[in-house]
Design a protein around this motif. Structure first.
Motif, PDB file in Angstrom:
ATOM      1  N   SER A 117       0.823  -1.209   0.000  1.00  0.00           N
ATOM      2  CA  SER A 117       0.000   0.000   0.000  1.00  0.00           C
ATOM      3  C   SER A 117       0.862   1.267   0.000  1.00  0.00           C
ATOM      4  N   ASP A 118       2.024   1.182   0.626  1.00  0.00           N
ATOM      5  CA  ASP A 118       2.938   2.323   0.674  1.00  0.00           C
ATOM      6  C   ASP A 118       3.819   2.425  -0.562  1.00  0.00           C
ATOM      7  N   GLY A 119       3.586   1.547  -1.557  1.00  0.00           N
ATOM      8  CA  GLY A 119       4.263   1.680  -2.839  1.00  0.00           C
ATOM      9  C   GLY A 119       5.461   0.788  -3.069  1.00  0.00           C
ATOM     10  N   TYR A 120       5.744  -0.113  -2.149  1.00  0.00           N
ATOM     11  CA  TYR A 120       6.866  -1.028  -2.341  1.00  0.00           C
ATOM     12  C   TYR A 120       6.421  -2.231  -3.158  1.00  0.00           C
ATOM     13  N   GLU A 121       7.337  -2.743  -3.983  1.00  0.00           N
ATOM     14  CA  GLU A 121       7.029  -3.862  -4.873  1.00  0.00           C
ATOM     15  C   GLU A 121       7.119  -5.193  -4.135  1.00  0.00           C
ATOM     16  N   VAL A 122       6.014  -5.925  -4.110  1.00  0.00           N
ATOM     17  CA  VAL A 122       6.006  -7.276  -3.558  1.00  0.00           C
ATOM     18  C   VAL A 122       6.378  -8.214  -4.698  1.00  0.00           C
ATOM     19  N   VAL A 123       7.501  -8.922  -4.559  1.00  0.00           N
ATOM     20  CA  VAL A 123       7.977  -9.787  -5.636  1.00  0.00           C
ATOM     21  C   VAL A 123       7.603 -11.246  -5.434  1.00  0.00           C
ATOM     22  N   SER A 124       7.180 -11.612  -4.218  1.00  0.00           N
ATOM     23  CA  SER A 124       6.661 -12.958  -3.993  1.00  0.00           C
ATOM     24  C   SER A 124       5.851 -12.990  -2.709  1.00  0.00           C
TER      25      SER A 124
ATOM     26  N   GLY B  93       8.449 -24.125  -0.690  1.00  0.00           N
ATOM     27  CA  GLY B  93       8.667 -25.565  -0.744  1.00  0.00           C
ATOM     28  C   GLY B  93       9.411 -26.118   0.462  1.00  0.00           C
ATOM     29  N   ASP B  94      10.204 -25.262   1.119  1.00  0.00           N
ATOM     30  CA  ASP B  94      10.919 -25.726   2.316  1.00  0.00           C
ATOM     31  C   ASP B  94      10.192 -25.365   3.604  1.00  0.00           C
ATOM     32  N   GLY B  95       8.912 -24.941   3.473  1.00  0.00           N
ATOM     33  CA  GLY B  95       8.063 -24.782   4.644  1.00  0.00           C
ATOM     34  C   GLY B  95       8.005 -23.409   5.280  1.00  0.00           C
ATOM     35  N   TYR B  96       8.669 -22.418   4.719  1.00  0.00           N
ATOM     36  CA  TYR B  96       8.588 -21.067   5.257  1.00  0.00           C
ATOM     37  C   TYR B  96       7.322 -20.384   4.761  1.00  0.00           C
ATOM     38  N   TYR B  97       6.679 -19.612   5.631  1.00  0.00           N
ATOM     39  CA  TYR B  97       5.614 -18.711   5.183  1.00  0.00           C
ATOM     40  C   TYR B  97       6.262 -17.347   5.103  1.00  0.00           C
ATOM     41  N   GLU B  98       6.255 -16.763   3.917  1.00  0.00           N
ATOM     42  CA  GLU B  98       7.021 -15.540   3.705  1.00  0.00           C
ATOM     43  C   GLU B  98       6.483 -14.722   2.550  1.00  0.00           C
ATOM     44  N   SER B  99       6.975 -13.496   2.523  1.00  0.00           N
ATOM     45  CA  SER B  99       6.832 -12.643   1.346  1.00  0.00           C
ATOM     46  C   SER B  99       8.165 -11.939   1.151  1.00  0.00           C
ATOM     47  N   CYS B 100       8.377 -11.440  -0.060  1.00  0.00           N
ATOM     48  CA  CYS B 100       9.586 -10.680  -0.358  1.00  0.00           C
ATOM     49  C   CYS B 100       9.185  -9.369  -1.015  1.00  0.00           C
TER      50      CYS B 100
END
Length: 127
Positions: free
Chosen positions: A94-101, A107-114
């Motif tokens: 919302s603040d304008g940063y690009e979410v790339v994933s 696949g290795d079980g992490y819940y994440e975003s980048c």
């Protein structure tokens, strides 16, 4: 043994400081300035004791950063829950940063975003 801190150079030191304080709850020292070399830095501290040194000096090289490169690729922050990953990712977007994933379970079980932020550096948000 532990990693004592990680350091990153930024063109806009104050913007980097404000970013980490706003989104990740960092606290900052008063900064350091070497008047002979014009080197400047802040040490940012996080709740668990981790520290990040952000730095700036004149005449730094600033080549284009790609997501698939050698060297330091991202810095990851654990925010404690899936809901907080989702909330912070939405706020950054919302603040304008690009979410790339993500947010997603990898696949290795992490819940994440980048998110790509701060002069094209990648920030990972995870549980």
């Amino acid at each position: 043994m532990k990693i004592e801190h990680v350091a990153m150079y930024f063109n806009d030191l104050e913007a980097a400081r404000n970013f980490f304080m706003k989104y990740f709850g960092a606290s900052s020292n008063n900064g350091y300035h070497n008047t002979k070399t014009d080197f400047r830095s802040y040490f940012l501290s996080f709740d668990d004791g981790a520290r990040l040194e952000i730095m700036n000096k004149p005449n730094m090289e600033d080549p284009q950063k790609t997501l698939n490169r050698t060297g330091l690729i991202h810095i990851a922050f654990s925010v404690g829950s899936k809901e907080k990953v989702d909330e912070l990712t939405a706020e950054l977007k919302s603040d304008g940063y690009e979410v790339v994933s993500g947010p997603r379970t990898t696949g290795d079980g992490y819940y994440e975003s980048c998110v790509v932020a701060l002069e094209e550096n990648q920030i990972e948000i995870t549980i």
